[in-house]
Design a protein around this motif. Structure first.
Motif, PDB file in Angstrom:
ATOM      1  N   ARG A   1       0.828  -1.212   0.000  1.00  0.00           N
ATOM      2  CA  ARG A   1       0.000   0.000   0.000  1.00  0.00           C
ATOM      3  C   ARG A   1       0.860   1.260   0.000  1.00  0.00           C
TER       4      ARG A   1
ATOM      5  N   CYS B   1      -5.442  -7.782   8.149  1.00  0.00           N
ATOM      6  CA  CYS B   1      -6.390  -7.128   9.053  1.00  0.00           C
ATOM      7  C   CYS B   1      -7.508  -8.040   9.565  1.00  0.00           C
TER       8      CYS B   1
ATOM      9  N   GLU C   1      -7.837  -7.942  13.409  1.00  0.00           N
ATOM     10  CA  GLU C   1      -7.807  -6.615  14.014  1.00  0.00           C
ATOM     11  C   GLU C   1      -9.208  -6.072  14.268  1.00  0.00           C
TER      12      GLU C   1
ATOM     13  N   HIS D   1      -7.763  -0.595  15.668  1.00  0.00           N
ATOM     14  CA  HIS D   1      -6.377  -0.955  15.372  1.00  0.00           C
ATOM     15  C   HIS D   1      -5.996  -0.534  13.945  1.00  0.00           C
ATOM     16  N   CYS D   2      -6.865  -0.830  13.000  1.00  0.00           N
ATOM     17  CA  CYS D   2      -6.576  -0.475  11.605  1.00  0.00           C
ATOM     18  C   CYS D   2      -6.473   1.048  11.447  1.00  0.00           C
TER      19      CYS D   2
ATOM     20  N   CYS E   1      -3.041   1.895  12.626  1.00  0.00           N
ATOM     21  CA  CYS E   1      -2.062   1.313  11.697  1.00  0.00           C
ATOM     22  C   CYS E   1      -1.969   2.163  10.435  1.00  0.00           C
ATOM     23  N   MET E   2      -3.120   2.534   9.896  1.00  0.00           N
ATOM     24  CA  MET E   2      -3.112   3.324   8.654  1.00  0.00           C
ATOM     25  C   MET E   2      -2.531   4.708   8.892  1.00  0.00           C
TER      26      MET E   2
ATOM     27  N   ARG F   1       1.143   4.438   8.859  1.00  0.00           N
ATOM     28  CA  ARG F   1       1.681   4.181   7.519  1.00  0.00           C
ATOM     29  C   ARG F   1       1.683   5.474   6.685  1.00  0.00           C
TER      30      ARG F   1
END
Ligand code: 5AD
Ligand code: FES
Length: 355
Positions: free
Chosen positions: A284, A316, A319, A323-324, A327-328, A331
């Motif tokens: 990604r 994912c 998750e 959480h995502c 995480c995103m 990133r």
């Protein structure tokens, strides 16, 4: 930008808007890493100039994995009897959508297999309830439905619709989609356009039998649609499908498709897809640096996630939505980019609204 010496004649022609299928196919081929670097740098620059540095987040609710279709590549295909099926109830879907809004996502995407259990009125009610309770755009991704259903949902407040063409090659389309019609797919996309949805489409990259020339023509198809949003992911063979033994699509080819999509559709949204992140841990991020500007964090309740197994080893699945989100954010920050605010309507569609 990369030094001009790395810009091949084919890339020069693409940048000048005077190119052919051969130029696109040539740029999609494996070759010189410097040629790739120049392509990605050019796409990254066009992305920055046209849609800026912020990344739009779309909260994805995968609300049913029932599917009446038998697409050869897809793990949700009706013939995959090994898969445990689930349906979220309308109240649960609304709740998941509102949770996405609470996480700050400007768009809620409601996705399912082609599941006739949800009558058009039920979907319309869900859309209405989410739109009434949260300041979000709603995107639907429910496959092919009668035009009346699309119209009803648009009236209920749905803003966008995602329907990938998967491949624009008729023969390959027919091989991969038993009982489906390429022309009907086109008719659905046309109806969505007429109903003034923002229309997302996209392609599965690396399908068995797919050539670089077909992918080049897919790019022209997306350009001419024109797609307000484009999602491109690698084909990942699923063990419960007839294509279990086929070779997977390759990440570099997908990244070249991402970059060329940005160059052909400078004002559209291009997704750094979950499938890319599943095929490559940094897939990604690489897409975001090669023209992409959208990500789709999963907000499906954790209990259902693993069952939405379109392809194996999807990221994912263990998750929770929170959480995502984190995480995103990490990133995106790692690339020096920011998270967009607002609904994130497609610039191309916004321009077309200013009559
Ligand atoms: N690998 C990668 N992507 C897939 N999709 C379906 N099956 C697979 C697979 N095996 C994609 C299709 C569909 C989207 C929801 O998931 O492109 O449009
Ligand atoms: Fe879900 Fe990274 S986006 S864990």
């Amino acid at each position: 930008m990369s030094p001009p010496s790395a810009v091949s004649p084919a890339l020069q022609r693409v940048l000048a808007g005077d190119y052919g299928v051969d130029d696109l196919a040539g740029l999609l081929a494996d070759g010189d890493p410097e040629r790739d670097a120049a392509l990605f740098a050019a796409a990254n620059q066009v992305r920055a100039e046209h849609v800026g540095d912020s990344v739009h987040l779309r909260g994805l609710v995968e609300f049913s994995n029932h599917c009446g279709r038998t697409c050869q590549y897809c793990g949700l295909r009706a013939a995959n009897k090994a898969l445990q099926r689930y349906r979220m109830q309308p109240d649960e879907i609304v709740e998941a959508g509102l949770r996405a809004a609470a996480l700050g996502y400007g768009t809620v995407v409601l996705q399912s297999g082609e599941d006739a259990w949800y009558r058009a009125e039920v979907i319309a009610g869900i859309v209405q309830r989410i739109k009434a309770q949260a300041d979000v755009a709603v995107t639907l991704c429910l496959g092919e439905r009668p035009r009346e259903d699309y119209a009803l949902w648009r009236e209920a407040g749905a803003d966008r619709y995602l329907l990938r063409i998967e491949t624009s090659n008729r023969e390959l389309y027919a091989q991969l989609h038993p009982g489906m019609s390429f022309d009907h797919r086109l008719a659905c996309l046309g109806a969505l356009r007429e109903l003034d949805y923002q229309v997302g489409s996209g392609v599965l990259v690396g399908l068995p039998g797919q050539t670089l020339e077909m992918l080049a023509r897919d790019l022209l198809f997306l350009r001419d649609l024109p797609a307000d949003m484009v999602g491109l992911g690698p084909f990942i063979p699923h063990p419960g499908t007839p294509l279990a033994q086929a070779e997977a699509g390759r990440v570099p080819t997908v990244l070249r498709m991402v970059a060329l999509t940005r160059l052909l559709l400078p004002d559209s949204h291009v997704v750094a897809t979950t499938a890319l992140g599943s095929a490559d841990p940094l897939g990604r991020e690489k897409a975001l640096q090669a023209g992409a500007n959208v990500m789709m964090p999963n907000v499906t309740p954790r209990a259902f996630r693993a069952l939405y197994e379109i392809y194996p080893d999807k990221i994912c699945t263990d998750e929770e939505p929170e959480h995502c989100r984190g995480c995103m954010a990490a990133r995106i920050a790692s690339l020096g980019r920011t998270i967009a605010t607002g609904h994130g309507d497609a610039p191309r569609w916004l321009h077309s609204q200013r009559h």
